[in-house]
Design an enzyme around this catalytic site. Structure first.
Site, PDB file in Angstrom:
ATOM      1  N   ASP A   8       0.701  -1.071  -0.147  1.00  0.00           N
ATOM      2  CA  ASP A   8      -0.099  -0.007   0.001  1.00  0.00           C
ATOM      3  C   ASP A   8       0.982   1.240  -0.026  1.00  0.00           C
ATOM      4  OD1 ASP A   8      -2.255   1.831   0.803  1.00  0.00           O
ATOM      5  OD2 ASP A   8      -3.312  -0.020   1.020  1.00  0.00           O
TER       6      ASP A   8
ATOM      7  N   HIS B 158      -3.713   5.960   3.603  1.00  0.00           N
ATOM      8  CA  HIS B 158      -4.637   4.764   3.036  1.00  0.00           C
ATOM      9  C   HIS B 158      -3.915   3.453   3.629  1.00  0.00           C
ATOM     10  CE1 HIS B 158      -6.016   1.709  -0.031  1.00  0.00           C
ATOM     11  NE2 HIS B 158      -6.802   2.547  -0.088  1.00  0.00           N
TER      12      HIS B 158
ATOM     13  N   SER C   8     -11.071  -1.049  -0.797  1.00  0.00           N
ATOM     14  CA  SER C   8      -9.704  -0.860  -0.101  1.00  0.00           C
ATOM     15  C   SER C   8      -9.938  -1.271   1.327  1.00  0.00           C
ATOM     16  CB  SER C   8      -9.262   0.446  -0.240  1.00  0.00           C
ATOM     17  OG  SER C   8      -8.616   0.723  -1.729  1.00  0.00           O
TER      18      SER C   8
END
Length: 768
Positions: free
Chosen positions: A141, A214, A544
């Site tokens: 990520d 994220h 996600s």
């Protein structure tokens, strides 16, 4: 004479355009881009004693200037480099080169959850913390913010002795950033940097540090430590913990401001396999292609062959059919559903109509008095006004007013900034047809509330029918036990499987809407540069977010059953998933307001408690996957490109997709007009499956449930008796189908039960 002049002008323009096209094509041919070169490692020319020398020599033979970016040793064999189109074609013709694939740029698919999934219950099925600490979850990520309490290693024992990874030092990241919880952190930027130039370290860290948020969010969702009193700006207060809160975390930063580059992703997967991860979680997606040219699918195959469970997000392109990504059968493809938690805010109109929206705004509220209300499309100097695009609103018509903005075209939080910059004091964000009644909460920078399409239409109707429309927006709150829940998120990508329709995808859904998890200290909760707030937790949505839920749940199952294969773990999660509420009603699809289908949720919504004791599993080995590729009529070279194994399909053996041992069923059917011969209105199709007993000796009986009369189903045998653990039994499902109009879909369900366990499989029929 005049016509001759026009003719000459036309000829001149045509020739100019023709030569311009040739020049552009030559420029494209000469322009360099990154390629991933897959080699047949066993076919190295005898003149070389080392693979690195072979790679360098093969590269120099087509380019004087090219150099190797990465060498790959585990998930693929080969290297990545920058080449022109002509150089790539020339390299691909050399002996031992399986394929030369252009790099794909992938994108990210962007507290209450453990209780919602049943992980707060006390049960003897859950693995002890010591065995949980032996499981390592790898996250590909945007990196990690290691200072968060979610990475506290208190109570954890020594790092597993088999771990071979390390903590890579870089800007704002030292070896001490890792501990017994965050046991590894690396970054991969060569592919990104050859495309965009050296990383601007004033904008992002050339290290594993997460400047985006994220990656920290997905890592803490999967395996974050227990953190009391977690919340976002006062919302969703409670104890936050990852799904596998005692598992170890290893972070591989592959995503940057310019995207996630295929060459970097392969390098990270290569490292993760070598380091010793047990689970690989990737909330990223890119273009669709056959498996032999799909970078993620190729890497995931070798990871799965090494015993690593690979989970990927399904994508955020729903509710469009066949919008999935990451569809290889050795990948667990995860869609998104909602939680039983919401963040309501009231909206009162000047005609006393009361509506409800959602918000995560916690700043200074508007006064309790009514405020003028306008629609963005009516106070704009451009066609982007309805969407409140940057620079589209006229300040004189917006000042001191609440602005109604349509969702889409730009980030939801960015629309609020546009309203604020135009001197507006509040925003109502309205869904359009694309988003229906799906409500996603955001930590806006001004008083705001998001509403569904029906409410949005009512508000716009009020504005258009009133001379001086007014409204007020109330403060947001946290509401629990919202029903029905879960519902399938509208944004969650849908089936049918666009690459292999005979494999049902997505595999499963998990929470992916309004998820609270750890956040970076580099940016505020909106991710906007204009957001000065800093938080330890944030609430965001996307597949996600659902993907790391399943990654963490897989880690729990792995800890409880360390001998199980990735396919067995996947089967346990799928066959125990639920498709109906406790009331018996089917899970809803927020996009339609009606019942969802297996093309929306796959096998159903994850139930980790049941997955720990599934009774039976549909296991699959490397040989099963090779047989699957044979059923696709892949050539030996295509199989080797996908698996990096030499394998030739047996000409004497019949390979069928229907016999691939998958936990779900997808039956693509042809209409009568589509069949050879055309007149036959029915056909008989048989699928065979093999079940492995992972529980006590028991006898299972089959049940069939169907929505359609167009397909008659039968199972042989109808009873399976298992006398020992790990004993295998096979059965065959016969589908006798009738012709239906092209585009018709219908669904059924097959269940095996011993009175204690229910081993369920969805069945999808689609006529083309």
């Amino acid at each position: 004479m005049k016509s001759l002049k026009f003719k000459l002008v036309e000829i001149f323009l045509f020739l100019s355009l023709y030569y311009a096209c040739i020049a552009a094509e030559e420029k494209i041919q000469k322009a360099k881009r990154t390629y991933i070169v897959h080699v047949d490692k066993s076919n190295m020319p005898e003149t070389f004693t080392d693979h690195a020398l072979w790679y360098d020599s093969s590269l120099k033979s087509v380019s004087d200037s090219a150099s190797v970016l990465y060498r790959y040793e585990n998930v693929v064999h080969g290297y990545s480099t920058m080449l022109t189109t002509e150089e790539a074609e020339a390299l691909g013709e050399q002996p031992g080169i399986l394929s030369v694939l252009p790099e794909v740029i992938y994108e990210l698919h962007t507290t209450r959850t453990p209780e919602f999934l049943g992980l707060g219950k006390s049960t003897t099925l859950f693995p002890a913390s010591d065995s949980m600490g032996e499981v390592i979850v790898g996250i590909l990520d945007t990196g990690v913010w290691p200072e968060l309490k979610s990475f506290d290693d208190s109570g954890l024992g020594p790092v597993p002795s088999r771990w071979k990874g390390d903590c890579q030092v870089g800007k704002n990241f030292s070896a001490s950033s890792c501990n017994r919880k965050l046991i590894g952190a690396k970054f991969f930027s060569k592919g990104y940097e050859v495309a965009f130039g050296p990383i601007d370290e004033t904008m992002e860290s050339r290290s594993p540090r997460d400047d985006d948020g994220h990656g920290t969010h997905t890592a803490t969702t999967a395996a974050g430590s227990v953190v009391p009193s977690a919340n976002l700006l006062g919302y969703a207060s409670g104890t936050a913990r990852g799904m596998a809160s005692h598992a170890r975390v290893a972070v591989y930063k592959v995503c940057w401001l310019g995207g996630c580059f295929g060459s970097d992703i392969v390098a990270a997967m290569d490292a993760a396999v070598a380091d010793g991860v047990d689970v690989l979680s990737m909330s990223i997606g890119g273009g669709l292609s056959e498996y032999y040219s799909d970078t993620v699918a190729i890497g995931a195959f070798t990871a799965a062959a090494n015993g690593i469970f690979v989970s990927c997000s399904a994508g955020n392109s729903g509710p469009i059919p066949s919008s999935l990504s990451n569809v290889a059968p050795w990948i667990t493809t995860v869609g998104a559903g909602t939680l039983d938690r919401d963040f309501p805010a009231s909206i009162t109109l000047g005609n006393n109509e009361l509506h409800s929206g959602v918000t995560l705004y916690n700043g200074k509220q508007l006064s309790d008095s009514m405020v003028p209300l306008v629609y963005g499309g009516n106070v704009s100097n451009s066609s982007g006004g309805a969407l409140c695009m940057a620079g589209s609103l006229i300040p004189e018509k917006v000042a001191r007013k609440i602005v109604v903005c349509d969702r889409g075209g730009s980030a939801r939080v960015q629309k609020g900034v546009v309203v604020k910059d135009a001197s507006g004091i509040g925003m109502i964000l309205t869904n359009t047809d694309t988003f229906g009644e799906e409500l996603v909460a955001d930590a806006h920078l001004l008083p705001s509330a998001a509403v569904g399409q029906k409410t949005g239409d009512a508000i716009k109707k009020y504005i258009s029918s009133t001379r001086n429309p007014t409204a007020k927006i109330g403060p947001g709150t946290t509401k629990l036990e919202v029903q029905p829940s879960p519902v399938v998120a509208a944004f969650s990508s849908r089936g049918p499987n666009p690459v292999t329709p005979a494999i049902l995808k997505p595999d499963i859904i998990a929470p992916g809407v309004n998820i609270l998890a750890g956040w970076t200290g580099a940016v505020g909760p909106t991710g906007l540069q204009s957001d000065p707030r800093h938080v330890n937790f944030n609430i965001i949505s996307g597949t996600s977010m659902s993907c790391p839920h399943v990654s963490g749940l897989a880690a729990i199952v792995k800890a409880a059953h360390p001998e199980w294969s990735p396919a067995a773990i996947k089967s346990a999660l799928m066959t125990t998933a639920y498709t109906a509420y406790k009331t018996g009603q089917k899970i809803e699809d927020v996009a339609t307001g009606g019942p969802a289908t297996p093309f929306d949720y796959g096998a159903g919504h994850a139930d980790p408690v049941a997955a720990l004791d599934p009774g039976l599993v549909y296991d699959a080995t490397v040989d099963d996957y090779l047989g699957f590729l044979c059923a696709l009529n892949y050539t030996p070279n295509q199989i080797k490109s996908t698996t990096h194994r030499g394998f030739t399909c047996q000409t004497s053996k019949k390979y069928t997709l229907g016999d691939f041992n998958y936990p779900s069923f997808s039956v693509p059917l042809e209409t009568a007009s589509g069949r050879r011969g055309g007149a036959d209105s029915s056909s008989i199709i048989k699928y065979t499956r093999t079940l492995t007993n992972v529980g006590a000796p028991a006898t299972y009986k089959v049940s069939l449930y169907s929505q359609t009369q167009a397909v008659k189903m039968s199972v042989e045998p109808e009873t399976l008796s298992f006398k020992a653990q790990y004993e295998k039994k096979s059965y065959t499902v016969t589908f006798k189908t009738s012709s239906m109009p092209s585009g018709t879909t219908s669904f059924a369900r097959l269940e095996w039960s011993d009175g204690k366990h229910i081993v369920g499989s969805p069945i999808a029929f689609s006529w083309t």
